[in-house]
Structures are given as C-alpha cells and as structure tokens.
Design a protein around this motif. Sequence first.
Motif, short mmCIF file in Angstrom:
data_model
loop_
_atom_site.label_atom_id
_atom_site.label_comp_id
_atom_site.label_asym_id
_atom_site.label_seq_id
_atom_site.Cartn_x
_atom_site.Cartn_y
_atom_site.Cartn_z
N VAL A 273 -62.85 -5.10 6.08
CA VAL A 273 -63.62 -4.83 7.30
C VAL A 273 -62.78 -3.95 8.22
N ASN A 274 -63.44 -3.07 8.94
CA ASN A 274 -62.78 -2.05 9.76
C ASN A 274 -61.69 -2.65 10.66
N GLN A 275 -60.47 -2.09 10.57
CA GLN A 275 -59.36 -2.51 11.40
C GLN A 275 -59.15 -1.58 12.60
N GLY A 276 -59.96 -0.55 12.73
CA GLY A 276 -59.82 0.37 13.85
C GLY A 276 -60.69 -0.04 15.02
N GLY A 277 -60.57 0.69 16.13
CA GLY A 277 -61.42 0.45 17.28
C GLY A 277 -60.91 -0.67 18.16
N ILE A 278 -61.70 -0.98 19.18
CA ILE A 278 -61.29 -1.96 20.18
C ILE A 278 -61.61 -3.39 19.75
N ALA A 279 -62.47 -3.55 18.74
CA ALA A 279 -62.85 -4.89 18.27
C ALA A 279 -62.76 -4.92 16.74
N PRO A 280 -61.54 -4.97 16.20
CA PRO A 280 -61.39 -4.92 14.73
C PRO A 280 -61.74 -6.26 14.09
N GLY A 281 -62.03 -6.21 12.78
CA GLY A 281 -62.15 -7.42 12.00
C GLY A 281 -63.43 -8.20 12.19
N ILE A 282 -64.53 -7.52 12.54
CA ILE A 282 -65.81 -8.20 12.70
C ILE A 282 -66.80 -7.65 11.69
N ASP A 283 -67.34 -8.54 10.85
CA ASP A 283 -68.43 -8.19 9.96
C ASP A 283 -69.72 -8.41 10.74
N TYR A 284 -70.43 -7.34 11.01
CA TYR A 284 -71.40 -7.25 12.11
C TYR A 284 -72.80 -6.92 11.63
N ASN A 285 -73.18 -7.31 10.41
CA ASN A 285 -74.43 -6.83 9.82
C ASN A 285 -74.44 -5.31 9.71
N ASN A 286 -73.27 -4.74 9.52
CA ASN A 286 -73.18 -3.27 9.54
C ASN A 286 -72.32 -2.73 8.40
N PHE A 287 -72.02 -3.56 7.40
CA PHE A 287 -71.08 -3.13 6.37
C PHE A 287 -71.79 -2.30 5.31
N TYR A 288 -71.38 -1.05 5.22
CA TYR A 288 -71.91 -0.17 4.17
C TYR A 288 -71.28 -0.62 2.85
N PRO A 289 -72.10 -0.96 1.84
CA PRO A 289 -71.55 -1.57 0.62
C PRO A 289 -70.50 -0.70 -0.06
N LYS A 290 -69.44 -1.35 -0.52
CA LYS A 290 -68.44 -0.66 -1.34
C LYS A 290 -68.95 -0.57 -2.77
N THR A 291 -68.40 0.37 -3.51
CA THR A 291 -68.83 0.59 -4.88
C THR A 291 -67.69 0.40 -5.85
N ARG A 292 -68.06 0.13 -7.10
CA ARG A 292 -67.11 0.13 -8.21
C ARG A 292 -67.39 1.38 -9.01
N THR A 293 -66.35 2.17 -9.27
CA THR A 293 -66.53 3.51 -9.84
C THR A 293 -65.80 3.64 -11.17
N LEU A 294 -66.46 4.29 -12.10
CA LEU A 294 -65.85 4.68 -13.37
C LEU A 294 -66.05 6.18 -13.49
N LEU A 295 -64.96 6.92 -13.61
CA LEU A 295 -65.10 8.38 -13.67
C LEU A 295 -64.25 8.96 -14.79
N PHE A 296 -64.72 10.10 -15.28
CA PHE A 296 -64.02 10.84 -16.33
C PHE A 296 -63.65 12.20 -15.76
N GLY A 297 -62.39 12.60 -15.96
CA GLY A 297 -61.94 13.85 -15.39
C GLY A 297 -61.05 14.63 -16.33
N ALA A 298 -60.84 15.89 -15.96
CA ALA A 298 -60.01 16.79 -16.77
C ALA A 298 -59.25 17.72 -15.85
N ASN A 299 -58.00 18.02 -16.24
CA ASN A 299 -57.17 19.04 -15.59
C ASN A 299 -56.76 20.06 -16.65
N ILE A 300 -57.08 21.31 -16.40
CA ILE A 300 -56.80 22.36 -17.37
C ILE A 300 -55.99 23.46 -16.68
N SER A 301 -54.94 23.90 -17.35
CA SER A 301 -54.13 25.00 -16.85
C SER A 301 -54.18 26.14 -17.85
N PHE A 302 -54.50 27.34 -17.34
CA PHE A 302 -54.64 28.51 -18.21
C PHE A 302 -53.44 29.45 -18.02
#
Length: 1008
Positions: free
Chosen positions: A979-1008
């Motif tokens: 939960v957000n630690q910034g601002g003047i009132a940190p640490g409150i779950d306020y019916n405002n939490f945008y859901p976090k996701t679990r991600t699986l990704l595939f990537g490539a790095n190519i050098s020519f």
Amino acid sequence: MRLLCQSLPKGAGIHLLLLLLISPLCMLAQNSQMTGTVRDSSGHPMAGVTVSVKGKNMITSTKSNGAFAIPAQKGDVLVFSGVSLDNQEISLSGTEPVNVTMHSAATVMTDIVVVGYGKSSRKALTSAITTVKPEDLNRGAIADVGQLLQGKVPGLNVTASGDPNRPAAVIVRGASTINSPGGPFYVVDGVPGVDISVIAPADIASMDILKDAAATAIYGNRAANGVIIVTTRRGKRGQPQVSYSGFVGLEKVSSRLKVMNAGQLRDFLSKNNLAFTPLDDKGANTDWQKEIQRNEAVSTSHNIYLGGGGDHGTYSASLNYFSKPGILKNSNLQRIIARLSVEQFLLNDKLKLGLNVTNSNNNADDIPYRNTVLLQSATYLPVSPVKNPDGTYFENFTKTGYYNPVAMMNHSQQNNKYNNLLANLTAQAKLPFGLTYDLNVAYINNSNLYGSYLDKYFTSNYNGMYDNPDPTTYGHGLQAFGTNGQATRQAYSNSSKILETYFTWDKVIGKHSVNAVLGYSWQENVNGDGFQVTTYNFPVDNIGYQNLALSNPYAYSTRIGLGADGIYQKIRLISDFARLKYNYNDKYFLQASLRRDGSSVFGANHQWGYFPSVAAAWRISEENFMKSQDLFSDLKLRASYGVTGNAFGFGAYTAQFIMGPQGTYYYNGAQAAAYGPIAAANPDLKWEQIATSNIGVDFTLLKGKLGGSIDVYKKRTTDMIYKYNVDPILVPVGSIVANGGIMDNKGIELALSGTIVSNSKFTWTSNLNLAHNDNKIVSLKSPLFPGGDSLAVGFPEGGGQSGASLQLLKEGHPLGQFYSLDYQGKNAAGISQYLAQDGKTLTTNPLRGTDYHYLGNAQPKLLLGWTNNFKYQDFDLNIAFRGVFGNKIFNATRADLFRPSTAQYTNILVDAAGESTADINAYKYSSRFIESGSYVRLDNATLGYNMKHLGPYIKSLRLYLTGNNLFVITKFKGVDPEVNQGGIAPGIDYNNFYPKTRTLLFGANISF
C-alpha cells in the motif's frame, strides 16, 4: 607530373609507376599482423568485439572463438570496444599475441560514481552513495523508472500498485516533511529537475542514489528528499554498434478481494432470516471485480539502439516503444521515447561539444472516478446482472450511493496525452593549469492534452454522487454534473530553462590531490501555461470531448467552467555553488561544499539560503599496521554532516497576499460580487531546512569475495512549513503559512555483496541490503503563531462514518500514526465494543475523536532486498526477493465490507460470514481493521540463455524468460500489502487499490 616525367631518364617512368603500385603493399608489410584473443571476465571467448588501431583507419572484430588479427606494429595502441563493454586500450610493445579480458561497462562503472557536477572514484567517496548497474535493475513490464529500484538500494522505500499511469512512491530515508514527503530530485545526464518518465529503462547506463547531505547539499534547496542521478548510454569509438531488445508479457491479476458470491451471500442472509429486495435479486451470480478487469493484458516493449564513433566524436541514438494495457478495462499506456546523443571533440580533443535530445510521447487512458468504480465493484450485490434483458445496464437507484461499476466505466472516458522534451547542449574545455570549464544549457518542456467526457447517462444518473479520493487531509465530496453530458478539456505545459556553468580544478602534487568546483546555476520554470474548459449539454454523446463548440451550456443557465485560479506560475532559481575535495595518498579524504540558493517561492525577506556540507574519510586498510593482515583488502571509515533544503510543495503564490471572491453583498438594490483577501502574505516564509549527519564504513574482505557498507544517520527537518490559524484581527484571512515544525529521522543501513562460488563454469553472486528508519514529528508549532500541535488526516468516510479520520499528525509520533477506536471484542449481546477515553471503560457507543487511541503506524521498521545471480556456462538465472517488516496497514476497505447488518443491500467479505447481523458496530473504523503490513515477495525471476557462434552478422543473442510478482507471503487480508507509503497519510487501503498483476514475459537481446 608531366614536367617531372620529362626530366627523368629514359625508362625511369616505368620504374616509378611500379614503385607507386607496390608502395602500399610495402607500407602494409611494415605493419606486422597482430593477433590475439578476447575473453569475458569468466574466461569465455567473446565474438563481435571491435578491435581498432588508434589514430588509423584499421578496424576488425573478433571471431566466434574470440580470435582477431589486425595490421599493427610496435608502439601502436589497440582499442577494444563492444556493446555494454568498457573500452580497453593496449599499447603494443612487441609482436607477441595480445590476450584481453573485457569487462561489462556497468561493472566498471561501480568504480566511478557520478556525483553532483562531477565524478569520483568509489574509493575516494566520503558520502553515502549507492550505484545500481543496469543488470541489477528490476526486470519486467515496468512503466515507471522508480520501480526499477525496488529492493535494490538500502534506505530506499518504493511502493507501487498495478496502475500503468501512476508513478511509484519513492521515499529516501523516511519522509522529510509533511508538505511533500514524496520523491527524490532527479538529475539526468547533468540536467537537474527532469521528469524521469522521459528515460527508457533500456537507455540507462547507471543510477547513482545520493542519500546523505554531504552528497546532496550541492543541489541546495531541492535535495531534501534525496537525489538520483541517471546516466544514459553513450556511443563508443570504433565499429558501429546496433542492438535490439524487446519483450512480450502476459499479465493476470494476482489477487482480488474475497467478497461473497451469490450463493454464499444468499446462504448468509437465509441463516439470519433476511432476504434480498426484488429490485436487486435477478438470479444472477456476477463477479463485479472480474467484470471491470481484463482476463489478461499483453504488454510489450521494443528498443533499437545505434551507437559508435571515430577518433574525434561519438554518437548514439535509440527508439523505444512501450505498451502496457492496465488490468482494469479502459486503462492503458502507450509510450514512444526517441533519444539522440552526439559528442564531438575539437582542438586536439581540448574541446568537447555535446548535444542530447530526448522526447517521450505518452498516450494514457484512464477511468473517470476510478476509485468510486473500485468501491462499487466490491460492494455491488452479486445477485444483480450487469445488463437487463433488453441490453440496458442494470441499476437500482432507490439505494443511495449505489451504482453499476461497469456502467460507470462504459459511460465515461478519460485520456491524457503528455509529451516530455529534454534538450541540452554541453561544452567542456580543457584549460591550462589543470582547469576544466563546463557549460550546460538545457530546455525542458512537459506538455499535456487532457480530455474527459461523462455522457448523458452518467450525468443524469450519477449526479450528486460522492467521490472517493486518495487519503489526504479531507474526505469525500458531493459531485455535481452538468446536463446532457459534461466534457473537460485541458491544454497545459510546464517548461524550464536552465543554465549551469562551472570550473573544475584538478591538481596532483606528489601524494596530495586537490579537486575544486566553482559554479553558477540559473533556472526559470513556467508552470500551468495553458487553459481549461468544462462545458455541458451536448446534442449527442459520440462527440465526447473532441468538439466543445457543439455544447450549449447556457440553455440551462449554467456557466462554462474555466478551472482553478492561480494555475499559471513563474518561478526563478539562482544559485552559486562550490566544492573542495582533498586526498592525501589515497588514504585521507576531506570534502566541503557550499551552495547559495535563491528561490522566488519564498518571502521577500528570506529568498536566499546557504546549504553547507563537510565530510571526511579514512582508508584504514592503507595504514602500515594493516599490511600484515589479510582479512580486509579495503576498509574505509566515513563521516559527514550537511544541510539541504526543501522548496517543493509550495507554489509561486504561497508567500503572497492574494485577493479572491468572498460571496456577494447588497448594493443599490442588487447582489454584487464581493472580493477580499483569501491568502495572507508572509515575507518571512523560508525554505524547510534538513540537517543530516552520517557515519559509514565501507569494506572488502576475503580477497574481494565479500564487500559492503554500513551507514548510521540522523536527519532533522526544521522550519517545517505549516498552515497556522491566527486572529483575524491580525490577519484578515484567519490563517497564514509559516515555518515552525520539526521532524526527525534516524536509521541504519547495511549492504552486502558477495561472490559465493566462482569457477570457469559456474558463478553465484548474492546481494543483500537491509534498512531501518525511525520517523518522528518533534513539533508542529511555530514560535510566532499559536496552535498547530496536531492534524487529523485520512478520511475514508464509508457508510455511516462521515468525518471519521484514521491518522493523526501529532508531536512525538511518526508520520502515518494511526489514531482510531481501540476494538475490545464483543459484549454479551454480540455488539462490538471499544475502549473509552479513560483507557478502562468499555463502550458500544464510542465518541468519534474523543475515544480514539494511538494504534501503531504505517512506516516499516525494516526494509529488505535480496538478489541472487547464478551463471552456468551460457545460462544465467536472476532471483530477487523483497521484504517489508514491522509496518501496519489500516484496511478501511475491509471495514467497509464488514457490514453484516446491511448484507441484503451491499456485498460483504467471505470471512464476515461468522458475524452477527445484530452487531451494528462491526464495520466501525478501529484497531480491528489495523493489520500487519509485513510481507516477503518474490519480485522477479529471470532465466536467460546466451547464444554464440551465430555468424558474421549477429554478435550475440540472449533469450530470457521472466516472471514478476510470482508470490507474496503476508498476513494482510487485503488485495496486496504494498500500500502506498508516500503522501501525508501513508499505509491506508482506501477502496482505491489498483490491482497488482502477475507477469510472465519472454524477451530477447540481440547485438549486431
């Protein structure tokens, strides 16, 4: 030539022609063929490394086995370069083969640290600075640069939700003030005050986090929250380097609120002899959270880089495309970043000119009143359908504050197109006597084009609803909309013109080394240059916000809205700065700096301030008495003290007298508009001042296998700015913004880096960082004005709880101090009871504010980051954990869903099934809903494979698979403990939490 041939003897022309033809071959024969092999730090052959002869047009590259051959002779200098590699220069002393070991540029960069207006070797540092290499940054579908640093830097607390359009909250060594306890000051390639979204993660060469005042004081009154210096990639001399990096990621929601489904809620009501109303119960089983979320979101990123250079210049260019659909429907971010950097050396390399241009173009879609939509998705009854049989949206407007969240989303739209431009011209001249002159001229422009539209359905059915803002000093408010649709259009831009110029003097005399910097900085910011219009009454809904001219607001006697007053502001900053560093025999180090800052945001009597710092370091390992031991290969003791300031969180008019509307008065038979003072002038208002002392130890032991640092610090903020109530006789407004408050932070940080296993086939390195910070508000009072000892913040204002605050800013307590009812179980009748003010009596009818108690705080006691890197032959594996311990979260979302007595009207949580409907107090904000925020998260796991021997055109190819947010261990009962630690009132779950996701990704790095 004709005259020359006529003067030669007969037949000499033929001989001359042959001589001219074979002379290049003779010259080539004079250069012997130099051979050698290039390997990486693990001993593996490296293909595609550029090898050139300095000063000559001779270039080749290494083969798949790392071998090379190039015409060169004794005395020549061979230059070895490659993508993400540190250049090496080898002077040839003979004809024997040359064997070279290349190192990652990022690895070598840890030895050179970028500081304000210069660089320093790490061994010479006297202050607390952490450098993060590109390969150590977090991987994944990350839209915000701040998230790249999560868990990587001791003392850096970074919290982020799943929202692609919201930057992470970044806190360095605790909140420094109640006014702007937010992010640090960013410096990109020497340009101060840059919006970090202008930089693509793939373009970062290093990030240096300056934490103590000895490091940050050189930036004066903008350095209160720490400084992060970002250095981007630059081209290298030699063969052109072309590379591509990209990924495709699949994201799914990692956790949802566990509210009841239709069957569970129906059974609960039946058990308690209750039933749904016929208006709600349509026999559906709707998961409203799923209805507003995508089943999955596909993120992608593509980055193309081109770099290179010759003997007298370098160039680099990159193009980055990033797309991240939000897991909430109708939210999305698309970003294109283009960057060009050119450096040219002139006058025998005595003059270096540089041009850097970066432009970030962003297209962000979001959801109007998103927090209200999130709240409704949790409370809306599952027995109601999304749509009626006729295709219209289901609604039950007989209940107050009860709206179909899917209808809210699909009858509104919001878009923000923002463009960030950074352009700077640099010049560096090497002068006699060890002097260097630097000039940096920069222009920053951040412009946004915003549009939102609430259609006729929205403005007709939701008029008069409450919003659901993020936690702050006020609660929610009633919203009034125009008739037949409402459109808002904004076009604003913020720009900065920056001039910085400074001299650097480097001098070495025997064992003595001196480095001095003397400079001047000028900056002018223009904020809010533009306009805003809100208008109503559109003939059809498909116009949206694209054609405001078709609106007709005056048909209903309404006025066009033109936005808030005071948007346009011009702020000027002028500074002089100096720094002196002294080094004796790489053993004793001293540093002192002073910055004189002037800012127009403060009062006329205090627009200038002085920000000094002093630091010293002792490399104990260089002393004679340490030569006989073999435990420590390096041991250094550091100590520093400095003062910085805070000029953020205040506008150009904070210290000014302002007139504004004050209602109406009766004059000549009619009501006339009245104007009067709305803000008081304070000519003595000045910057907040932050003094930091730091003691640290840097060490390397076990022959370099283990290294680390320990830092202990204390940070005190004085003259904290606060709004005080005053007698209207003295100040007609009744309030004034003045200095007075004090806040303390003190803590300890530990960083360890070790090589556990290292051989020709397998390596295992591990990095661990721990940090503890203790925050306390010492005072909120001013010596000139009464009051100011406390301030209530955090007002969720759930049903039946209007005016109930969750936190208190109070002397002797930390920022984020929870202050609410103390839950004491249930009485014999099953009604929740609470501890009264006296601390002894129990009551079922507590008084708001009166019967409140201190109940823990939101700030963590311990931050942990742990990363492990494994490499086996051509495979590599990176695993990163992150932990937060000792903090509390006020789960206001849970409280608002813990209402068994109203379960027939709004949904409740699954674990409220054991509650009695007779408990009319079950939902009250209290210690019952204060939970542990501790967690351990597997942030990232990346498995990569590096391919070699791919032919003459592809130098290297790396394929990798990454998982983000793979699991979290926590006792928190909400969606996610981050939960957000910034601002003047940190640490409150306020019916405002945008859901976090679990991600699986595939990537490539190519050098020519």
